[in-house]
Scaffold this motif. Structure first.
Motif, PDB file in Angstrom:
ATOM      1  N   ARG A 749       0.867  -1.177   0.000  1.00 21.66           N
ATOM      2  CA  ARG A 749       0.000   0.000   0.000  1.00 21.66           C
ATOM      3  C   ARG A 749       0.905   1.227   0.000  1.00 21.66           C
ATOM      4  NH1 ARG A 749      -5.148  -1.661   0.946  1.00 21.66           N
ATOM      5  NH2 ARG A 749      -5.843   0.480   1.312  1.00 21.66           N
ATOM      6  N   TYR A 750       0.332   2.392  -0.348  1.00 18.94           N
ATOM      7  CA  TYR A 750       1.156   3.595  -0.464  1.00 18.94           C
ATOM      8  C   TYR A 750       1.901   3.893   0.830  1.00 18.94           C
ATOM      9  CZ  TYR A 750      -1.006   4.708  -4.952  1.00 18.94           C
ATOM     10  OH  TYR A 750      -1.409   4.682  -6.262  1.00 18.94           O
ATOM     11  N   THR A 751       1.203   3.794   1.959  1.00 23.26           N
ATOM     12  CA  THR A 751       1.839   4.148   3.227  1.00 23.26           C
ATOM     13  C   THR A 751       2.907   3.138   3.626  1.00 23.26           C
ATOM     14  OG1 THR A 751      -0.238   5.193   3.922  1.00 23.26           O
ATOM     15  CG2 THR A 751       1.390   4.761   5.627  1.00 23.26           C
ATOM     16  N   SER A 752       2.652   1.845   3.388  1.00 23.05           N
ATOM     17  CA  SER A 752       3.668   0.845   3.720  1.00 23.05           C
ATOM     18  C   SER A 752       4.900   1.022   2.845  1.00 23.05           C
ATOM     19  CB  SER A 752       3.092  -0.570   3.556  1.00 23.05           C
ATOM     20  OG  SER A 752       2.719  -0.827   2.224  1.00 23.05           O
ATOM     21  N   ASN A 753       4.710   1.385   1.558  1.00 26.59           N
ATOM     22  CA  ASN A 753       5.858   1.652   0.692  1.00 26.59           C
ATOM     23  C   ASN A 753       6.642   2.876   1.156  1.00 26.59           C
ATOM     24  OD1 ASN A 753       5.504  -0.518  -0.996  1.00 26.59           O
ATOM     25  ND2 ASN A 753       4.390   0.614  -2.569  1.00 26.59           N
ATOM     26  N   LEU A 754       5.914   3.893   1.621  1.00 29.79           N
ATOM     27  CA  LEU A 754       6.575   5.094   2.119  1.00 29.79           C
ATOM     28  C   LEU A 754       7.461   4.762   3.320  1.00 29.79           C
ATOM     29  CD1 LEU A 754       6.982   8.182   2.279  1.00 29.79           C
ATOM     30  CD2 LEU A 754       4.887   8.264   3.694  1.00 29.79           C
ATOM     31  N   PHE A 755       6.928   4.024   4.272  1.00 27.55           N
ATOM     32  CA  PHE A 755       7.712   3.659   5.456  1.00 27.55           C
ATOM     33  C   PHE A 755       8.952   2.865   5.062  1.00 27.55           C
ATOM     34  CE2 PHE A 755       3.635   3.649   8.214  1.00 27.55           C
ATOM     35  CZ  PHE A 755       3.719   5.026   8.358  1.00 27.55           C
ATOM     36  N   ARG A 756       8.798   1.937   4.125  1.00 28.71           N
ATOM     37  CA  ARG A 756       9.935   1.108   3.709  1.00 28.71           C
ATOM     38  C   ARG A 756      11.007   1.960   3.024  1.00 28.71           C
ATOM     39  NH1 ARG A 756      11.460  -4.047   2.700  1.00 28.71           N
ATOM     40  NH2 ARG A 756      12.743  -4.417   0.857  1.00 28.71           N
ATOM     41  N   ASP A 757      10.583   2.877   2.143  1.00 31.68           N
ATOM     42  CA  ASP A 757      11.557   3.714   1.436  1.00 31.68           C
ATOM     43  C   ASP A 757      12.354   4.573   2.405  1.00 31.68           C
ATOM     44  OD1 ASP A 757      10.687   2.635  -0.907  1.00 31.68           O
ATOM     45  OD2 ASP A 757       9.374   4.314  -1.454  1.00 31.68           O
ATOM     46  N   VAL A 758      11.676   5.106   3.419  1.00 31.38           N
ATOM     47  CA  VAL A 758      12.371   5.956   4.393  1.00 31.38           C
ATOM     48  C   VAL A 758      13.291   5.110   5.266  1.00 31.38           C
ATOM     49  CG1 VAL A 758      12.055   7.486   6.367  1.00 31.38           C
ATOM     50  CG2 VAL A 758      10.522   7.667   4.390  1.00 31.38           C
ATOM     51  N   ARG A 759      12.833   3.912   5.638  1.00 24.12           N
ATOM     52  CA  ARG A 759      13.643   3.030   6.495  1.00 24.12           C
ATOM     53  C   ARG A 759      14.979   2.706   5.830  1.00 24.12           C
ATOM     54  NH1 ARG A 759      16.726  -0.206   8.177  1.00 24.12           N
ATOM     55  NH2 ARG A 759      16.396  -1.888   9.677  1.00 24.12           N
ATOM     56  N   TYR A 760      14.962   2.427   4.535  1.00 23.00           N
ATOM     57  CA  TYR A 760      16.188   2.024   3.856  1.00 23.00           C
ATOM     58  C   TYR A 760      16.869   3.163   3.107  1.00 23.00           C
ATOM     59  CZ  TYR A 760      14.777  -2.699   5.016  1.00 23.00           C
ATOM     60  OH  TYR A 760      14.418  -3.824   5.714  1.00 23.00           O
ATOM     61  N   GLY A 761      16.147   4.255   2.851  1.00 18.60           N
ATOM     62  CA  GLY A 761      16.750   5.390   2.153  1.00 18.60           C
ATOM     63  C   GLY A 761      17.206   6.496   3.067  1.00 18.60           C
ATOM     64  N   GLY A 762      16.546   6.657   4.221  1.00 15.25           N
ATOM     65  CA  GLY A 762      16.950   7.660   5.197  1.00 15.25           C
ATOM     66  C   GLY A 762      16.591   9.094   4.819  1.00 15.25           C
ATOM     67  N   TRP A 782      -6.189  -0.912   7.917  1.00 20.22           N
ATOM     68  CA  TRP A 782      -5.516  -1.841   8.828  1.00 20.22           C
ATOM     69  C   TRP A 782      -6.177  -1.905  10.200  1.00 20.22           C
ATOM     70  CZ3 TRP A 782      -0.562   1.127   7.218  1.00 20.22           C
ATOM     71  CH2 TRP A 782      -0.097   0.638   5.986  1.00 20.22           C
ATOM     72  N   LYS A 783      -7.209  -1.098  10.393  1.00 17.17           N
ATOM     73  CA  LYS A 783      -7.900  -1.020  11.693  1.00 17.17           C
ATOM     74  C   LYS A 783      -6.891  -0.787  12.809  1.00 17.17           C
ATOM     75  CE  LYS A 783     -11.640  -3.999  10.051  1.00 17.17           C
ATOM     76  NZ  LYS A 783     -12.451  -5.209  10.272  1.00 17.17           N
ATOM     77  N   ALA A 784      -6.056   0.202  12.593  1.00 19.22           N
ATOM     78  CA  ALA A 784      -4.949   0.479  13.497  1.00 19.22           C
ATOM     79  C   ALA A 784      -5.432   0.980  14.844  1.00 19.22           C
ATOM     80  CB  ALA A 784      -4.008   1.503  12.868  1.00 19.22           C
ATOM     81  N   GLY A 785      -4.835   0.449  15.905  1.00 18.77           N
ATOM     82  CA  GLY A 785      -5.079   0.951  17.247  1.00 18.77           C
ATOM     83  C   GLY A 785      -3.934   1.823  17.722  1.00 18.77           C
ATOM     84  N   VAL A 786      -2.720   1.491  17.290  1.00 19.18           N
ATOM     85  CA  VAL A 786      -1.550   2.243  17.700  1.00 19.18           C
ATOM     86  C   VAL A 786      -0.459   2.071  16.645  1.00 19.18           C
ATOM     87  CG1 VAL A 786      -0.567   0.336  19.045  1.00 19.18           C
ATOM     88  CG2 VAL A 786       0.044   2.694  19.619  1.00 19.18           C
ATOM     89  N   VAL A 787       0.308   3.135  16.394  1.00 22.12           N
ATOM     90  CA  VAL A 787       1.456   3.100  15.496  1.00 22.12           C
ATOM     91  C   VAL A 787       2.717   3.120  16.354  1.00 22.12           C
ATOM     92  CG1 VAL A 787       2.692   4.289  13.651  1.00 22.12           C
ATOM     93  CG2 VAL A 787       0.186   4.252  13.653  1.00 22.12           C
ATOM     94  N   VAL A 788       3.670   2.230  16.046  1.00 21.64           N
ATOM     95  CA  VAL A 788       4.842   2.048  16.905  1.00 21.64           C
ATOM     96  C   VAL A 788       6.117   2.093  16.066  1.00 21.64           C
ATOM     97  CG1 VAL A 788       5.999   0.528  18.546  1.00 21.64           C
ATOM     98  CG2 VAL A 788       3.502   0.603  18.473  1.00 21.64           C
ATOM     99  N   ILE A 789       7.090   2.915  16.498  1.00 24.44           N
ATOM    100  CA  ILE A 789       8.429   2.905  15.901  1.00 24.44           C
ATOM    101  C   ILE A 789       9.398   2.366  16.953  1.00 24.44           C
ATOM    102  CG2 ILE A 789      10.287   4.252  14.876  1.00 24.44           C
ATOM    103  CD1 ILE A 789       8.299   6.301  13.990  1.00 24.44           C
ATOM    104  N   PRO A 790       9.948   1.159  16.744  1.00 22.37           N
ATOM    105  CA  PRO A 790      10.916   0.614  17.703  1.00 22.37           C
ATOM    106  C   PRO A 790      12.298   1.182  17.416  1.00 22.37           C
ATOM    107  CG  PRO A 790      10.563  -0.945  15.953  1.00 22.37           C
ATOM    108  CD  PRO A 790       9.659   0.215  15.644  1.00 22.37           C
ATOM    109  N   PRO A 791      13.257   0.977  18.300  1.00 23.01           N
ATOM    110  CA  PRO A 791      14.645   1.379  18.004  1.00 23.01           C
ATOM    111  C   PRO A 791      15.180   0.597  16.808  1.00 23.01           C
ATOM    112  CG  PRO A 791      14.353   0.955  20.350  1.00 23.01           C
ATOM    113  CD  PRO A 791      13.114   0.451  19.675  1.00 23.01           C
ATOM    114  N   GLU A 792      15.623   1.297  15.769  1.00 19.73           N
ATOM    115  CA  GLU A 792      16.126   0.647  14.560  1.00 19.73           C
ATOM    116  C   GLU A 792      16.877   1.677  13.727  1.00 19.73           C
ATOM    117  OE1 GLU A 792      13.027  -0.539  11.848  1.00 19.73           O
ATOM    118  OE2 GLU A 792      11.643   0.917  12.708  1.00 19.73           O
ATOM    119  N   ASP A 793      17.444   1.227  12.621  1.00 14.22           N
ATOM    120  CA  ASP A 793      18.138   2.147  11.721  1.00 14.22           C
ATOM    121  C   ASP A 793      17.151   3.180  11.180  1.00 14.22           C
ATOM    122  OD1 ASP A 793      20.423   0.701  12.104  1.00 14.22           O
ATOM    123  OD2 ASP A 793      20.214  -0.478  10.269  1.00 14.22           O
ATOM    124  N   ASN A 794      17.602   4.449  11.145  1.00 18.49           N
ATOM    125  CA  ASN A 794      16.791   5.551  10.598  1.00 18.49           C
ATOM    126  C   ASN A 794      15.479   5.754  11.359  1.00 18.49           C
ATOM    127  OD1 ASN A 794      18.607   6.278   8.536  1.00 18.49           O
ATOM    128  ND2 ASN A 794      17.804   4.693   7.181  1.00 18.49           N
TER     129      ASN A 794
END
Length: 825
Positions: A749-762, A782-794
C-alpha cells in the motif's frame, strides 16, 4: 559335489538310523542328484545320536559328522552344517523326515526354473497332510505361523518349514550372516533371501506329523521372541550408535542456538527464523483455542494468511503444541531443526541398510551424506520443511514393497497414510522427491526390464490404493490451500533461479573447505545454496559409477543424479565464462501446475540421496573385499561358535586408495556449526503489555515499517508475547492482484511503501495533505489501534515522517515512539 544334505540332530537316537538309511537309499537311486554328501550335525546330544552318525560315516565316507560340544539349538547346528557343506545345492531336512526325502524332486524342479531356494510347504493349498496333529495343537500352530508371517515374512505360508533346498553359495552366505541359535533361523534365512532379492519358491509337499516331534505350537512364540530379541540386540549395538552420532552431529551444528534460546538467532536465516517461530506459535494457538488450523488473521490483518498455502509443517507443529505452549516457539524451532536433521539421517541410513548394502557403517556414511549434504545444510539455516525429510525414505521403502507384490492392499494403504503425513510436513520437497523417484524408476526400468515388468502391476494397483487412501484425507486441506481465503495460484521466481554449473563443483559457505564469498556469488542467498557438492565428490561419484557400472541400481542412481543436476540448471543454461546460453529442460516444466512455484535450483537436492547411496555402495564394496569366511577343516569339529565367523583378510593397496578417495571427497564438505547473532530486544512497550491500553477489540498494532520478508521482527514480538495483537503486513505467501499471483508478503500500500523507502533510504519526502489523507485511509484499512516505531536504523527519520503524516508528535513509551490512532484515542 552336486548336493549336500544337512540334518540337524539333538537326542535323535531313536529315529536317526532309519532316517539316514532312507536318505542314502533315495540319493543312490536313479532319482538321486548325482554326487552327494550327508552331514549330520550333532547339537550336543546326551544320547547315542553321535555314535549312530559316526558308525554310518564309518560305513559310508559320504556321510560326515559335525559336532558341537553343547546344545545350543537348531539354528546353531544348521550354521555349522551349512558352513561345512560343499554342494552346489544344499538340502536342509529335519531328522524326523516329516516331509519324505522323495519330495526333493519337486523342490529340484523349482530350482531348475531359476529360484534361489525352494521351500517345502505343508500350508500350500496343494500340499497333502497325511497325518495331522491334534486339533488344538494344529490350531495354535496356525495362529503362531500367521503371527510370524504378519510380523516377519509376509508372503510365505509356512515359515517354519524344515525341508528346504537352497543354492549352495547363497545358503552359505545366508547362514554365515545368521545370528539366531534357535528355531527362528528359518525365518531369518527367508528374510535374508528376500533382502538380497533372491526368489524363493513355496512348493506343495507331502507331510506327516511325527510322534516325538520337537516342534510344538508354543515354539512359534519362541520364534517370534527370538526375532524380536535379534532386532533389539542389533538396535542396541550398531543402530543406536549410528543414530546417536547423527544426533550428536546435529546438536554440534546447532550448539550456538541451544546455548541461548532466548536471544540466539541463526545469522544466515534472513527473516525465516522469525517466520517459523511465528508459524509454530500460531499453530499452537489455533489448536489450544480450537481455531481453524488452515487460516489466521494474526498476520496480514485484516485479510489474513492461508496457512495451508504456506509452510507451518502441521505434521510437527500440531503434535509439538504442548512444547510450544509450555516452553515457547524458540524451543520448538530448535527441536525441529536438531531432531529433524538427525531423524532424516537415521531414516536414510535405515533405507540404505535395508535395501542397498550389508555393511552398517557404509549405510551410515550414505545416510549422513543424504541428510548433511551442502544443500540440506543450507536449508537447515531456515527451511525445516526442506531438511526434515525423515518420511521420504519411509515412502520410498513402501513403494519398493509394492513392487514386490506381497501385500499390495496393506502396503498401498500405508503408502497413502505416509504420503498424507508428508503433505503436512512439506509439499514442495515431496514434489521434488516424487520427481527423483520417477527419474530413478524410469532409469531402472530401462536397465532392468524384467524387474520393471514384474513390478508394474502390483505397483500400479498399490498406487491406486494409496491415492484412494490419501485423497479423502488431504482433500479438504488442499481445497482450502488452492481455493480458500487468501489462496493464490503460483509463486513466480523469474527465469534465473537455476543453478550455475559451477555451483555443482564449488564448496558451500558452511562446508569445511568453503567460504561465504565464493558461494554467495553462485547462489540466490545463503538459504538457497542448492548444489555445492564439490568437485571431489562429483569425481568420486563418477569413479564409483564406472567401477560398479554392471549393477542396474548404480546405473539408475547415476542417471538420477545427472538428470536432477541438469534440471536444476533452470530454463537457461549459461556456460561459465562465456556468453553462450542453451535452453534448459526445465523450460518444459516451468509453467506446469505446481512446478511453476518451484525454485528450480532446488531440484539439485535430489542428488544428495543418490550420491549418498553411491558412496555407501562403494564403501560396502571396499569393506566386503576384506571379509572372508572359513569353513571347518575337520569332519568332527567341537566348536562353540559359528564356523563361518568372518575373518579379515589383509588390507590391499586398492582398498587404501579407495578409502582415501572417499575421505578426500567427503571431508571438504563436512558442515561447520551454524553461526548465530543476538536478536533485537523486544521493546518494553510490547514485551510488558503496555500496548493493551491502546489497542481495542478488532484493532491492530502497526509497526513502522510494516513487517515484510526483509524485516519481520514484529512477528517475533507476536510469537514471544502470546499472539495478543494482530499486525498488518508480514512475511508469508499470499495473493496479489486480480490474477491472484503468489507473492512474498502483503500486497503493498502507499503508506507501507513510504515507510519502507524511508527506512532504507533515510530521506524525508515532501509530506502534504495527499499523503496525510492516504495515511488515514491505510490506517483505517488496517484497523490500526496504535502506530509504533521501535529502536532501529533511521528511526529518527521515520519519526519525522510519521509525525508529519499524523500531524502530531509521538509519545516515548516503553522504549518506542507511540501514536494512539484507534477508536478510543
Amino acid at each position: 559335489m552336486d548336493l549336500s544334505v544337512v540334518v540337524p540332530a539333538y537326542n535323535e537316537e531313536g529315529r536317526l538310523g532309519p532316517t539316514l538309511d532312507a536318505v542314502r537309499a533315495y540319493l543312490d537311486s536313479e532319482a538321486g542328484p548325482g554326487t552327494w554328501e550327508l552331514l549330520v550335525v550333532d547339537d550336543g546330544s546326551s544320547d547315542g545320536t553321535a555314535r549312530i552318525a559316526r558308525d554310518t560315516a564309518a560305513a559310508d565316507p559320504r556321510v560326515r559328522l559335525v559336532s558341537s560340544t553343547e546344545n545350543r539349538g537348531k539354528g546353531h547346528a544348521l550354521r555349522l552344517g551349512v558352513a561345512a557343506s560343499k554342494g552346489v545345492r544344499v538340502l536342509v531336512t529335519d531328522a524326523d523326515l516329516a516331509t519324505p526325502i522323495e519330495e526333493l524332486a519337486r523342490l529340484t524342479e523349482q530350482m531348475e526354473a531359476g529360484y534361489g531356494a525352494a521351500v517345502g510347504s505343508r500350508a500350500h493349498p496343494d500340499s497333502s497332510v497325511e497325518v495331522h496333529q491334534g486339533r488344538l495343537r494344529e490350531w495354535m500352530g496356525r495362529m503362531g505361523n500367521r503371527l510370524i508371517r504378519a510380523v516377519a515374512v509376509p508372503g510365505i505360508r509356512d515359515t517354519q518349514c524344515g525341508f528346504k533346498l537352497l543354492d549352495g553359495e547363497k545358503a552359505r552366505e545366508a547362514f554365515a550372516d545368521a545370528r539366531l541359535d534357535g528355531w527362528g533361523i528359518d525365518v531369518e534365512i527367508l528374510q535374508y533371501f528376500r533382502r538380497q532379492g533372491w526368489a524363493v519358491a513355496e512348493v506343495p509337499v507331502r507331510w506327516s506329523h511325527q510322534e516325538g516331534s520337537k516342534v510344538g505350537p508354543f515354539d512359534y512364540l519362541r520364534v517370534l521372541a527370538e526375532l524380536i530379541r535379534l532386532k533389539t540386540r542389533a538396535v542396541r549395538r550398531v543402530d543406536l550408535a549410528v543414530c546417536g552420532l547423527f544426533l550428536l552431529a546435529s546438536v554440534l551444528l546447532y550448539k550456538g542456538l541451544w546455548t541461548d534460546l532466548d536471544h540466539a538467532y541463526l545469522r544466515d536465516s534472513g527473516q525465516d527464523q522469525n517466520q517459523w517461530e511465528w508459524f509454530f506459535a500460531v499453530t499452537a494457538d489455533n489448536v489450544a483455542h480450537l481455531h481453524n488450523p488452515f487460516f489466521t488473521t494474526v498476520q496480514n490483518f485484516p485479510d489474513g494468511v492461508n496457512l495451508m498455502g504456506n509452510t507451518p509443517m502441521l505434521g510437527l507443529s500440531v503434535p509439538l503444541t504442548p512444547v510450544t505452549l509450555a516452553f515457547g516457539p524458540s524451543v520448538t524451532w530448535a527441536l525441529v531443526l536438531t531432531g529433524g536433521l538427525a531423524a532424516t539421517a537415521a531414516s536414510w541410513y535405515w533405507l540404505i541398510a535395508r535395501r542397498l548394502v550389508r555393511n552398517r557403517w557404509a549405510a551410515a556414511l550414505g545416510g549422513a551424506l543424504a541428510a548433511f549434504a551442502p544443500p540440506m545444510i543450507s536449508h537447515a539455516n531456515a527451511h525445516p520443511n526442506f531438511m526434515v525429510l525423515f518420511m521420504i525414505p519411509v515412502i520410498i521403502d513402501r513403494a519398493l514393497r509394492l513392487c514386490e507384490g506381497h501385500r499390495t492392499v496393506r502396503d498401498g494403504v500405508l503408502l497413502g497414510l505416509f504420503a498424507t503425513y508428508q503433505v503436512f510436513l512439506g509439499e514442495e520437497p515431496f514434489l521434488l522427491a516424487a520427481v527423483g523417484m520417477l527419474i530413478f524408476a524410469a532409469a531402472y526400468a530401462v536397465v532392468h526390464r524384467e524387474a520393471a515388468r514384474q513390478a508394474a502391476r502390483p505397483l500400479a494397483k498399490g498406487l491406486a490404493i494409496a491415492a484412494g487412501t490419501a485423497l479423502p484425507l488431504v482433500g479438504y486441506p488442499l481445497a482450502w490451500q488452492f481455493f480458500g481465503a487468501q489462496s493464490y495460484h503460483s509463486v513466480l521466481h523469474g527465469d534465473n533461479a537455476g543453478n550455475s554449473p559451477l555451483a555443482l563443483l564449488e564448496f558451500s559457505g558452511r562446508a569445511l573447505f568453503g567460504d561465504d564469498a565464493t558461494a554467495d556469488k553462485l547462489a540466490l542467498n545463503r538459504t538457497e545454496q542448492n548444489a555445492f557438492y564439490g568437485w571431489p565428490l562429483v569425481a568420486l561419484a563418477f569413479a564409483v559409477t564406472v567401477r560398479l557400472w554392471r549393477r542396474p541400481v548404480v546405473k539408475a542412481l547415476a542417471f538420477t543424479a545427472v538428470a536432477a543436476a541438469v534440471l536444476s540448471l533452470g530454463q537457461k543454461i549459461r556456460i561459465p565464462y562465456t556468453d553462450v546460453v542453451f535452453p534448459g529442460p526445465w523450460r518444459a516444466m516451468a509453467h506446469l501446475p505446481l512446478f511453476e512455484s518451484v525454485i528450480e535450483g532446488r531440484v539439485a537436492m535430489v542428488c544428495a540421496p543418490a550420491l549418498g547411496m553411491l558412496v555407501a555402495l562403494a564403501v560396502d564394496r571396499l569393506t566386503r573385499a576384506r571379509a572372508r569366511t572359513s569353513a571347518p577343516s575337520t569332519v568332527s569339529s567341537p566348536v562353540s561358535s559359528p564356523a563361518s565367523s568372518p575373518v579379515r583378510g589383509p588390507v590391499r593397496p586398492y582398498q587404501v586408495v579407495g578409502a582415501l578417495a572417499v575421505a578426500a571427497a567427503l571431508v571438504p564438505i563436512v558442515p561447520t556449526p551454524f553461526p548465530v547473532q543476538q536478536r533485537p530486544e523486544i521493546p518494553a512497550f510490547i514485551a510488558d503489555g503496555m500496548w493493551k491500553k491502546y489497542v481495542g477489540p478488532g484493532e491492530s498494532v502497526v509497526p513502522v515499517p510494516l513487517p515484510d520478508p526483509g524485516s519481520a521482527e514484529a512477528l517475533h514480538w507476536q510469537s514471544a508475547t502470546g499472539l495478543g495483537f494482530p499486525v498488518p503486513g508480514g512475511y508469508f505467501n499470499g495473493p496479489y492482484g486480480p490474477d491472484r499471483t503468489g507473492i512474498y508478503g502483503a500486497p503493498p500500500r502507499y503508506t507501507s511503501n513510504l515507510f519502507r523507502d524511508v527506512r532504507y533510504g533515510g530521506k524525508v519526502p515532501d509530506i502534504g495533505p495527499n499523503w496525510q489523507a492516504q495515511a488515514r485511509y491505510d490506517l483505517a484499512y488496517w484497523k490500526a489501534g496504535v502506530v509504533v516505531i521501535p529502536p532501529e536504523d533511521n528511526d529518527a527519520t521515520l519519526y519525522v515522517v510519521v509525525e508529519k503524516l499524523l500531524g502530531r508528535p509521538g509519545e516515548r513509551i516503553g522504549g518506542a515512539w507511540v501514536w494512539p490512532v484507534g477508536k478510543g484515542s
